[in-house]
Motif scaffolding. Sequence first.
Motif, mmCIF file in Angstrom:
data_model
loop_
_atom_site.group_PDB
_atom_site.id
_atom_site.type_symbol
_atom_site.label_atom_id
_atom_site.label_comp_id
_atom_site.label_asym_id
_atom_site.label_seq_id
_atom_site.Cartn_x
_atom_site.Cartn_y
_atom_site.Cartn_z
ATOM 1 N N UNK A 60 0.817 -1.211 0.000
ATOM 2 C CA UNK A 60 0.000 0.000 0.000
ATOM 3 C C UNK A 60 0.857 1.270 0.000
ATOM 4 N N UNK A 61 2.008 1.218 0.624
ATOM 5 C CA UNK A 61 2.876 2.397 0.665
ATOM 6 C C UNK A 61 3.428 2.746 -0.710
ATOM 7 N N UNK A 62 3.579 1.739 -1.558
ATOM 8 C CA UNK A 62 4.132 1.949 -2.897
ATOM 9 C C UNK A 62 3.069 1.935 -3.980
ATOM 10 N N UNK A 63 1.823 1.751 -3.597
ATOM 11 C CA UNK A 63 0.722 1.673 -4.579
ATOM 12 C C UNK A 63 0.991 0.580 -5.617
ATOM 13 N N UNK A 64 1.376 -0.583 -5.139
ATOM 14 C CA UNK A 64 1.704 -1.672 -6.051
ATOM 15 C C UNK A 64 0.955 -2.947 -5.670
#
Length: 121
Positions: A73-77
Amino acid sequence: QVQLVESGGGLVQPGGSLRLSCAASGTIFAIGPMAWYRQAPGKQRELVADITYHGVTNYADPVKGRFTISRDNAKNMVYMQMNSLKTEDTAVYYCNADVKTQRGYDPAHYWGQGTQVTVSS
């Protein structure tokens, strides 16, 4: 706008493995469920696996026990580890995500451009 870009496809022998990645970028306030779909030649696009923001997963029966979906979620991946690949897994794989671009707005559905996975000896 929001862009989803897949990577990691390719040619692999039966029994082999691949790891797909999908990066979301652009105007993103929040990302809800993310998913991988696939479309084989002459067939309709089908859901392979999906994952909620909190990591609850769901898999199509043909890939259960072989594929694993995950997200950062932190990297939107979102990722998909594909093991024990079979010839019938050959398809274009698409990333999909529900993205809210601003607080208070309804999320919209976005698709990547697809990445080819070919399983062949």
